[in-house]
Design an enzyme around this catalytic site. Structure first.
Site, PDB file in Angstrom:
ATOM      1  N   THR A   7      20.573 -34.226 -13.859  1.00  0.00           N
ATOM      2  CA  THR A   7      19.358 -33.453 -14.095  1.00  0.00           C
ATOM      3  C   THR A   7      19.631 -31.971 -13.849  1.00  0.00           C
ATOM      4  OG1 THR A   7      18.531 -33.680 -11.809  1.00  0.00           O
ATOM      5  CG2 THR A   7      17.914 -35.391 -13.387  1.00  0.00           C
ATOM      6  N   GLY A   8      19.092 -31.146 -14.717  1.00  0.00           N
ATOM      7  CA  GLY A   8      19.193 -29.704 -14.541  1.00  0.00           C
ATOM      8  C   GLY A   8      20.578 -29.156 -14.830  1.00  0.00           C
ATOM      9  N   ALA A   9      20.926 -29.045 -16.106  1.00  0.00           N
ATOM     10  CA  ALA A   9      22.227 -28.505 -16.495  1.00  0.00           C
ATOM     11  C   ALA A   9      22.052 -27.671 -17.760  1.00  0.00           C
ATOM     12  CB  ALA A   9      23.239 -29.627 -16.712  1.00  0.00           C
ATOM     13  N   ILE A  15      25.703 -25.528 -11.024  1.00  0.00           N
ATOM     14  CA  ILE A  15      26.354 -26.729 -10.518  1.00  0.00           C
ATOM     15  C   ILE A  15      26.179 -27.901 -11.475  1.00  0.00           C
ATOM     16  CG2 ILE A  15      26.285 -28.466  -8.683  1.00  0.00           C
ATOM     17  CD1 ILE A  15      25.706 -26.198  -6.706  1.00  0.00           C
ATOM     18  N   GLY A  16      25.002 -28.082 -12.029  1.00  0.00           N
ATOM     19  CA  GLY A  16      24.774 -29.202 -12.930  1.00  0.00           C
ATOM     20  C   GLY A  16      25.715 -29.204 -14.110  1.00  0.00           C
ATOM     21  N   SER A 137      20.544 -28.666   0.457  1.00  0.00           N
ATOM     22  CA  SER A 137      20.987 -27.301   0.768  1.00  0.00           C
ATOM     23  C   SER A 137      21.178 -27.049   2.254  1.00  0.00           C
ATOM     24  CB  SER A 137      19.982 -26.282   0.204  1.00  0.00           C
ATOM     25  OG  SER A 137      19.879 -26.393  -1.192  1.00  0.00           O
ATOM     26  N   TYR A 150      10.694 -24.987  -0.026  1.00  0.00           N
ATOM     27  CA  TYR A 150      11.949 -25.524  -0.565  1.00  0.00           C
ATOM     28  C   TYR A 150      12.669 -26.342   0.494  1.00  0.00           C
ATOM     29  CZ  TYR A 150      16.654 -25.592  -2.582  1.00  0.00           C
ATOM     30  OH  TYR A 150      17.875 -25.977  -3.068  1.00  0.00           O
TER      31      TYR A 150
END
Length: 240
Positions: A7-9, A15-16, A137, A150
């Site tokens: 997910t998220g690239a 990073i993705g 994180s 976050y």
């Protein structure tokens, strides 16, 4: 050949994207999500890897099932590898906290990866190897100043990994979290670079490929006995 969903690239330095490249290099067929109207439509990366870019708003409650359906339809097989990389982040502390801000972070940072992971597990053939990796994180290592919503939601994701591990292991699925530390994906400006470098024993910031190598290993057969872990891969970062 296994199918992996990240997910998220799509953007080159994130990073993705590095994870997609690492998984493809390891012989996996790759699909990844991109945010509708986001900074990248994923076409360049999809063309490079022979992958599938799936447009999805992960903040939608129904996103998990729809994304997994799309992967199975486009690649002819459901994913057995899931990397929950997508995240939502806006700065703010207690003074800025309100329900809308917290809900926006929760929807992407907790609900989406939890539902994706659980739905993948429900569809998973028992005894078939499966891998789930969630990106965090380092919230458990110390406070993140000015990042309250976050940090709270990413911290919840770490707890999900630990709680879900013993339930998923009988299915053949391992689940772990990776904290890649300070990674320069394009957000590090000159104003803070020097101060960060003073705390990096290697004399450099992390790169997306550093995280991708670890994640690709966790998604491999070699990591069959590693589950329920939060792995802090920070290059020896010295915390204040």
């Amino acid at each position: 050949m296994t199918v992996a969903l990240v997910t998220g690239a799509g953007r080159d330095r994130e990073i993705g994207t590095a994870v997609c490249r690492a998984l493809a290099a390891a012989g996996q067929r790759v699909a990844f999500t991109v945010q509708p109207g986001g900074p990248s439509d994923g076409r360049t990366l999809a063309g490079e890897l022979g992958a599938e870019a799936i447009e999805a708003d992960l903040a939608e409650p129904s996103a998990a099932g729809a994304v997994l359906d799309a992967v199975a339809e486009r690649l002819g097989s459901p994913p057995t590898v899931l990397v929950n990389n997508a995240a939502y982040e806006t700065p703010g502390g207690y003074a800025e906290m309100d329900a809308g801000t917290l809900d926006a972070h929760y929807a992407v940072n907790v609900r989406a990866p939890v539902l994706l992971s659980c739905e993948l597990a429900r569809r998973h053939p028992r005894g078939t190897p499966g891998r789930i990796v969630c990106l965090t994180s380092g919230q458990s290592l110390g406070p993140m100043e000015g990042e309250l919503p976050y940090a709270v939601t990413k911290g919840a994701l770490e707890m999900f990994v630990r709680q879900a591990a013993p339930e998923l292991m009988p299915l053949g699925i391992t689940i772990n979290a990776v904290n890649p530390g300070v990674t320069d994906t394009g957000w590090v400006g000159d104003d803070i670079r020097e101060s960060l470098l003073e705390r990096m024993p290697a004399g450099r910031l992390g790169e997306s490929e550093d995280a991708a190598r670890l994640i690709a290993w966790l998604c491999s057969a070699d990591a069959v006995w590693v589950t329920g872990q939060v792995i802090n891969s920070e290059g020896g970062f010295v915390r204040a």
